[in-house]
Design a protein around this motif. Structure first.
Motif, PDB file in Angstrom:
ATOM      1  N   VAL A 177       0.827  -1.203   0.000  1.00 25.63           N
ATOM      2  CA  VAL A 177       0.000   0.000   0.000  1.00 25.63           C
ATOM      3  C   VAL A 177       0.865   1.258   0.000  1.00 25.63           C
ATOM      4  CG1 VAL A 177      -1.706   1.308   1.323  1.00 25.63           C
ATOM      5  CG2 VAL A 177      -1.966  -1.162   1.065  1.00 25.63           C
ATOM      6  N   THR A 209       2.034   1.670  -3.666  1.00 27.42           N
ATOM      7  CA  THR A 209       1.022   1.906  -4.692  1.00 27.42           C
ATOM      8  C   THR A 209       0.124   3.112  -4.406  1.00 27.42           C
ATOM      9  OG1 THR A 209      -0.484   0.349  -3.590  1.00 27.42           O
ATOM     10  CG2 THR A 209       0.931  -0.519  -5.353  1.00 27.42           C
ATOM     11  N   HIS A 210      -0.030   3.483  -3.129  1.00 28.02           N
ATOM     12  CA  HIS A 210      -0.996   4.514  -2.787  1.00 28.02           C
ATOM     13  C   HIS A 210      -0.429   5.700  -2.006  1.00 28.02           C
ATOM     14  CE1 HIS A 210      -3.681   1.118  -3.707  1.00 28.02           C
ATOM     15  NE2 HIS A 210      -4.625   2.015  -3.900  1.00 28.02           N
ATOM     16  N   ARG A 259      -4.047  13.096  -0.375  1.00 26.92           N
ATOM     17  CA  ARG A 259      -4.785  11.830  -0.338  1.00 26.92           C
ATOM     18  C   ARG A 259      -5.062  11.402   1.090  1.00 26.92           C
ATOM     19  NH1 ARG A 259      -2.551   7.391  -4.211  1.00 26.92           N
ATOM     20  NH2 ARG A 259      -3.822   8.678  -5.621  1.00 26.92           N
ATOM     21  N   LEU A 319      -6.238   7.824   3.090  1.00 30.67           N
ATOM     22  CA  LEU A 319      -6.178   6.386   2.828  1.00 30.67           C
ATOM     23  C   LEU A 319      -6.350   5.625   4.138  1.00 30.67           C
ATOM     24  CD1 LEU A 319      -5.427   4.023   0.860  1.00 30.67           C
ATOM     25  CD2 LEU A 319      -3.076   4.372   1.595  1.00 30.67           C
ATOM     26  N   GLU A 348     -11.566   0.055  -2.291  1.00 31.95           N
ATOM     27  CA  GLU A 348     -10.835  -0.930  -3.083  1.00 31.95           C
ATOM     28  C   GLU A 348     -10.514  -2.140  -2.222  1.00 31.95           C
ATOM     29  OE1 GLU A 348      -7.284   0.703  -4.695  1.00 31.95           O
ATOM     30  OE2 GLU A 348      -8.305   2.292  -5.830  1.00 31.95           O
ATOM     31  N   ILE A 369     -10.424   5.395   0.130  1.00 31.89           N
ATOM     32  CA  ILE A 369      -9.471   6.331  -0.465  1.00 31.89           C
ATOM     33  C   ILE A 369     -10.212   7.583  -0.949  1.00 31.89           C
ATOM     34  CG2 ILE A 369      -7.699   6.668  -2.254  1.00 31.89           C
ATOM     35  CD1 ILE A 369      -7.586   3.553  -2.417  1.00 31.89           C
ATOM     36  N   ASP A 389      -8.967  11.288  -2.950  1.00 30.69           N
ATOM     37  CA  ASP A 389      -7.943  12.184  -3.464  1.00 30.69           C
ATOM     38  C   ASP A 389      -8.460  13.606  -3.407  1.00 30.69           C
ATOM     39  OD1 ASP A 389      -6.135  10.148  -4.097  1.00 30.69           O
ATOM     40  OD2 ASP A 389      -7.198   9.719  -5.951  1.00 30.69           O
TER      41      ASP A 389
END
Length: 239
Positions: A56, A59-60, A169, A171, A226, A236, A238
Motif C-alpha cells: 500500500v 502503490t498509494h 490523499r 487512505l 478498493e 481512499i 484524493d
C-alpha cells in the motif's frame, strides 16, 4: 454455526452481517494494562504479517507525496505506532524524506507508542478534530484498523476530518470481513496471543469489519473503496 472468538462462553458467529455491538477488550477503560501493553507490541508483529501495508505504501502513499520526495504523513489512531515507524523506514529505503506524525486520543496508546523513539516519527495524544481545529495539514493521511471501531456518526466525522487534513490523499485500511479471514486468523493468532488480547480482539475486529460492498455503501461522496490483498479493504479519497 457456533465457534469461540476468544475466552468465555461459546458465541454464535454470523459473518453475514457486521457485529457492530461487539466491543473489543482493549477498548475497555479498565482492561489489564500489562496485557494491553503486550497487545500493542504483539500487534506490530501481526500487522507486519497480514496488513499488506508495504504494498500500500508503494502503490498509494508514495505516489501521493510531493515530487521532491519530502512530505508529511499523518497516522490517525496510531495505536502502538508500528505503522508510523514502518512508513518512515520504507520511505527512507525508497529515497523519500518523510516526517510521520502519529496521533491517538487514547493516552494508553501514546504511552505504548512513545516507549521507543524513531527518527522522523512523533506521537501526540490528539483527535482528528483537534488537529482540524489547530489548522494542521499533511500531504497524506492514513489509518489502520480504525474504521471498524467507529459508529456511523463517528465514521462520518473521522472521514470529514481526514479530508480537511489531507492536502493530497486520505487512505484508510481495514480488515475485509469474510469466513476465510476469520478462520485463518483464529488459527494463526493462537501462536502469538499468549498474555495479550490479540486473538480475542482480532476475531472481534473481523466480525465488526466491512465487506467491500458494505464499505462502498458507508463512504461519503468523493470516496472510493478498493480491495487489497489479502482480506483487506481500502477507503481512499484524493483531494
Amino acid at each position: 454455526m457456533s465457534r469461540r472468538d476468544g475466552a468465555g462462553p461459546r458465541l454464535p458467529v454470523d459473518l453475514t452481517v457486521r457485529a457492530v455491538d461487539l466491543r473489543e477488550l482493549m477498548d475497555e477503560p479498565d482492561c489489564d494494562p500489562d496485557a494491553l501493553a503486550r497487545t500493542f507490541r504483539r500487534f506490530a508483529l501481526v500487522n507486519a504479517l497480514v496488513s499488506g501495508w508495504r504494498a500500500v505504501w508503494r502503490t498509494h502513499v508514495a505516489p501521493a507525496l510531493p515530487a521532491d520526495g519530502r512530505g508529511r504523513v499523518l497516522d490517525l489512531g496510531c495505536g502502538g505506532g508500528d505503522l508510523a515507524r514502518a512508513i518512515v523506514r520504507w520511505a527512507a529505503a525508497d529515497g523519500f524524506d518523510v516526517e510521520v506524525v502519529g496521533v491517538d486520543p487514547d493516552p494508553r496508546a501514546i504511552e505504548a507508542a512513545t516507549r521507543s523513539t524513531t527518527r522522523g516519527v512523533t506521537f501526540r495524544q490528539q483527535s482528528s478534530g483537534e488537529l482540524v481545529a489547530a489548522g494542521e495539514r499533511f500531504d497524506v493521511v492514513v489509518s489502520n484498523h480504525v474504521l471498524h471501531h467507529l459508529g456511523d456518526e463517528e465514521r462520518h466525522g473521522f472521514l470529514a476530518d481526514s479530508e480537511t487534513l489531507a492536502a493530497t490523499r486520505s487512505l484508510h485500511s481495514d480488515i475485509r470481513r469474510s469466513t476465510e479471514a476469520y478462520r485463518a486468523y483464529a488459527l494463526g493468532a493462537a501462536f502469538v496471543a499468549a498474555g495479550t488480547f490479540v486473538r480475542v480482539d482480532g476475531l472481534r475486529s473481523i466480525r465488526r469489519s466491512f465487506t467491500l460492498p458494505e464499505l462502498r455503501e458507508a463512504l461519503p461522496t468523493g470516496w472510493r473503496a478498493e480491495q487489497a490483498a489479502p482480506h483487506r479493504v481500502l477507503a481512499i479519497r484524493d483531494a
